[in-house]
Every structure is written in structure tokens, then in C-alpha cells.
Design a protein around this motif. Sequence first.
Motif, PDB file in Angstrom:
ATOM      1  N   THR A  32      27.006  53.945  38.404  1.00 17.54           N
ATOM      2  CA  THR A  32      27.220  52.642  39.018  1.00 17.54           C
ATOM      3  C   THR A  32      28.402  52.765  39.968  1.00 17.54           C
ATOM      4  O   THR A  32      29.284  53.622  39.776  1.00 17.54           O
ATOM      5  CB  THR A  32      27.504  51.552  37.963  1.00 17.54           C
ATOM      6  N   ILE A  33      28.392  51.917  41.016  1.00 17.09           N
ATOM      7  CA  ILE A  33      29.385  52.056  42.079  1.00 17.09           C
ATOM      8  C   ILE A  33      29.841  50.687  42.562  1.00 17.09           C
ATOM      9  O   ILE A  33      29.012  49.828  42.881  1.00 17.09           O
ATOM     10  CB  ILE A  33      28.782  52.820  43.284  1.00 17.09           C
ATOM     11  N   TRP A  34      31.155  50.514  42.636  1.00 10.62           N
ATOM     12  CA  TRP A  34      31.764  49.397  43.360  1.00 10.62           C
ATOM     13  C   TRP A  34      32.405  49.983  44.610  1.00 10.62           C
ATOM     14  O   TRP A  34      33.178  50.929  44.525  1.00 10.62           O
ATOM     15  CB  TRP A  34      32.886  48.738  42.550  1.00 10.62           C
ATOM     16  N   GLU A  35      32.091  49.439  45.765  1.00  6.99           N
ATOM     17  CA  GLU A  35      32.687  49.867  47.038  1.00  6.99           C
ATOM     18  C   GLU A  35      33.134  48.630  47.808  1.00  6.99           C
ATOM     19  O   GLU A  35      32.481  47.582  47.733  1.00  6.99           O
ATOM     20  CB  GLU A  35      31.672  50.649  47.885  1.00  6.99           C
ATOM     21  N   SER A  36      34.199  48.762  48.580  1.00 14.52           N
ATOM     22  CA  SER A  36      34.728  47.630  49.347  1.00 14.52           C
ATOM     23  C   SER A  36      33.707  47.046  50.313  1.00 14.52           C
ATOM     24  O   SER A  36      33.709  45.844  50.567  1.00 14.52           O
ATOM     25  CB  SER A  36      35.974  48.053  50.133  1.00 14.52           C
ATOM     26  N   ASP A  37      32.841  47.882  50.858  1.00 13.66           N
ATOM     27  CA  ASP A  37      31.876  47.412  51.864  1.00 13.66           C
ATOM     28  C   ASP A  37      30.489  47.139  51.286  1.00 13.66           C
ATOM     29  O   ASP A  37      29.525  46.988  52.027  1.00 13.66           O
ATOM     30  CB  ASP A  37      31.785  48.389  53.030  1.00 13.66           C
ATOM     31  N   HIS A 119      32.022  54.804  39.660  1.00 12.40           N
ATOM     32  CA  HIS A 119      32.946  55.032  40.773  1.00 12.40           C
ATOM     33  C   HIS A 119      33.378  53.664  41.306  1.00 12.40           C
ATOM     34  O   HIS A 119      32.518  52.815  41.578  1.00 12.40           O
ATOM     35  CB  HIS A 119      32.230  55.832  41.868  1.00 12.40           C
ATOM     36  N   HIS A 120      34.667  53.462  41.417  1.00 12.11           N
ATOM     37  CA  HIS A 120      35.198  52.207  41.950  1.00 12.11           C
ATOM     38  C   HIS A 120      36.183  52.554  43.058  1.00 12.11           C
ATOM     39  O   HIS A 120      37.190  53.225  42.801  1.00 12.11           O
ATOM     40  CB  HIS A 120      35.898  51.411  40.857  1.00 12.11           C
ATOM     41  N   ALA A 121      35.890  52.134  44.293  1.00 14.84           N
ATOM     42  CA  ALA A 121      36.758  52.429  45.433  1.00 14.84           C
ATOM     43  C   ALA A 121      37.099  51.131  46.153  1.00 14.84           C
ATOM     44  O   ALA A 121      36.246  50.302  46.393  1.00 14.84           O
ATOM     45  CB  ALA A 121      36.070  53.384  46.398  1.00 14.84           C
TER      46      ALA A 121
END
Length: 125
Positions: A32-37, A119-121
Motif C-alpha cells: 500500500t502507498i500514500w504519496e503527496s500527489d 510506503h508513505h512519502a
Amino acid sequence: MTVDDLTAAITDMYRSLGDRSAFDARLHPRLTIWESDAPELLDGLAALDELRDRRAADRGPGAPPTSVAPEQVRGEAWGDTGLVRYVLRARYEAGRPDDCFRVTDVLRRDERGWRIVHHHAEALR
């Protein structure tokens, strides 16, 4: 395995940037992924590929970064679970400022080694 092995997995992953299969080998297929965009939580490699394609289209003909590397890397491991925190810096040709992101990765160790499961960015402005 030591914490050094865990942080080396992150460093090695970014060294392979540009070789999608080598990069993705460090990612669990169901990550799973959190991205700013990306306004929503991304699930899996297919969702990541869609984000990558959108970024490439949005970037247009501009030059890609000359390097992308983690800095200030700190890791911890508890058995087969690990946590790595770092600043990811993308450097460009002269005249364009660096892009920096605060990143937290959760990894699990399996038969293929340490792989990112979350992943969290967050872009630093």
C-alpha cells in the motif's frame, strides 16, 4: 539479518531506479502507498504503475532527476518486520531546486529478502 541489511535494501532499491523490475523486486506485490500527489491510498503494483505513468505524462519533456537517493536513513527491525525512515532527495541539473520527500517504509522479510509492504512519502515544500 541486521538493521544494516534493512537500510541497505532501501539504498539498493534507489540505486536500481530506472530498472523497473530491479526496483520493484524490493516491493511486495500487495503493498500500500500514500504519496503527496495521490489523493487516495494506492493498493498494489498496478496502482503504482498508474501513478508512475501519470507522473511521466505530467512531467512532459522536462529532464528527469540526475540522481535520487535516501539521506538521514534510520531503521529498526523486530524479527521479520522492519521500519525505515529517511529523506529522499531528487537532484536535477543546475538551476532547478532539489525535490525532497519525508519517507517511512514498513518492510517484511520473506524468502526474497526485505520487501516494502507500506510506503508513505510526503513532499517537503
